[in-house]
Design an enzyme around this catalytic site. Sequence first.
Site, PDB file in Angstrom:
ATOM      1  N   GLY A  11       1.198  -1.173   0.034  1.00  0.00           N
ATOM      2  CA  GLY A  11       0.243   0.102  -0.001  1.00  0.00           C
ATOM      3  C   GLY A  11       0.563   1.374  -0.040  1.00  0.00           C
ATOM      4  N   GLY A  37      -3.343  -1.923  -2.675  1.00  0.00           N
ATOM      5  CA  GLY A  37      -2.450  -1.558  -2.624  1.00  0.00           C
ATOM      6  C   GLY A  37      -1.636  -2.036  -4.805  1.00  0.00           C
ATOM      7  N   LEU A  62      -3.660 -18.044   8.599  1.00  0.00           N
ATOM      8  CA  LEU A  62      -2.240 -17.905   8.373  1.00  0.00           C
ATOM      9  C   LEU A  62      -1.660 -19.246   8.214  1.00  0.00           C
ATOM     10  CD1 LEU A  62      -2.098 -13.988   9.723  1.00  0.00           C
ATOM     11  CD2 LEU A  62      -2.587 -14.582   7.864  1.00  0.00           C
ATOM     12  N   LEU A  78      -1.252  -2.309   8.438  1.00  0.00           N
ATOM     13  CA  LEU A  78      -1.699  -1.574   7.871  1.00  0.00           C
ATOM     14  C   LEU A  78      -2.517  -1.650   6.847  1.00  0.00           C
ATOM     15  CD1 LEU A  78       2.116  -0.719   8.952  1.00  0.00           C
ATOM     16  CD2 LEU A  78       1.171   1.891   7.644  1.00  0.00           C
ATOM     17  N   ALA A 124      -2.074   0.493  12.857  1.00  0.00           N
ATOM     18  CA  ALA A 124      -2.601   1.388  12.240  1.00  0.00           C
ATOM     19  C   ALA A 124      -3.723   2.039  12.367  1.00  0.00           C
ATOM     20  CB  ALA A 124      -1.758   1.465  11.089  1.00  0.00           C
ATOM     21  N   TYR A 155     -15.211   2.516   7.732  1.00  0.00           N
ATOM     22  CA  TYR A 155     -13.913   2.226   8.175  1.00  0.00           C
ATOM     23  C   TYR A 155     -13.967   2.225   9.961  1.00  0.00           C
ATOM     24  CZ  TYR A 155      -9.235   4.194   7.157  1.00  0.00           C
ATOM     25  OH  TYR A 155      -7.881   4.053   6.870  1.00  0.00           O
ATOM     26  N   LYS A 159     -11.688   0.400  12.981  1.00  0.00           N
ATOM     27  CA  LYS A 159     -10.434   0.722  13.218  1.00  0.00           C
ATOM     28  C   LYS A 159     -10.978   1.102  14.512  1.00  0.00           C
ATOM     29  CE  LYS A 159      -7.974   1.312   9.652  1.00  0.00           C
ATOM     30  NZ  LYS A 159      -6.451   0.956   9.317  1.00  0.00           N
TER      31      LYS A 159
END
Length: 320
Positions: A11, A37, A62, A78, A124, A155, A159
């Site tokens: 990004g 990104g 993961l 981020l 972030a 968003y 966050k």
Amino acid sequence: MARALIAGGAGFIGSHLSENLLSIGHEVFSLDNLITGEKNNLDNLTSNPALEFIEKDITADLSDVKDKLKDVEFIFHLASPASPNKKSARSYVNHPIETLLVNSLGTYNLLSLAKDTGAKFLFASSSEVYGDPSISPQSETYFGNVNPVGVRSSYDEGKRFGEALTMGFIRKHGVNARIVRIFNTYGPKMQKDDGRVISNFINQALSGNPITVYGDGKQTRSLCFVSDMAEGIMKAMLAEGTKGEVINLGNPNEKAILEVAEMIKEMTGSNSQISFEDLPEDDPKKRNPDISKAKNLLSWNPKVDLKEGLERTIEYFRTL
Ligand code: UDP
């Protein structure tokens, strides 16, 4: 030398951070699913063997990369769409579910990795947690004024949830984590079509198209050049005494959007007209960071003023 993982490494800010970490001798794993990104943000770094790019969605399991990441000492999260402009395909308004999940489930996966590996973690976050603020400047102690169901909520609430989850992992598991709230940032490697104010204005001015000011242009933003932001993020991770802290990062030089449009028109020598369009829903009227905490705790202060930063950004967009 240490190993760092940057989620959102391809990004805009993540690619600058990758460059900074490599330049001081760290190894960097750059993870990105490339929905907003671009891999070419890392083109100038791919010849460096200390960088490994992994195309990966951090909301997925993961376990396939766990072994590779077992020795990371720093995890920077981020990864998230970040543009509010619904006219852009990269906007979080057009990716509401991905945005909520990357900031909730994605944060959970990375915090779990930090818990298992003992890595330091940085989330972030954003000035968007303050919503349309009723106080200015905004300090970290302000709780915000957010519409939980509006177009920006994926968003803003993503966050806010990510912040709460980070605090939960600190309190429950002792993870060495910190939160930075990033205010408006601009500079080279912003995507031309991401719809944010600086990339829009510069590209409109360079192509002679109308410069689209939303509303009357009296709303304010405080614009931070990306090299300052990347340095602030590094310091928030590396400095002593940041565990559990929430830190605003931004440039407190507040400007009205119309003034920014006029500056860019003049600096590019453009003949573009300024055209006024509807103000998007829930567009914050002002935004200005109180950065006293970052100054004291990190000895960080942005160095690049708006004129110089815009010159460097205009230069970049001219080369595209
Ligand atoms: N804006 C504008 N014209 C544009 C793009 C944005 O006037 O072409 C305004 C937008 O309405 C907001 C400010 O510029 O008031 C900053 O917008 P941006 O999308 O960069 O990010 P935000 O700070 O709203 O998250």
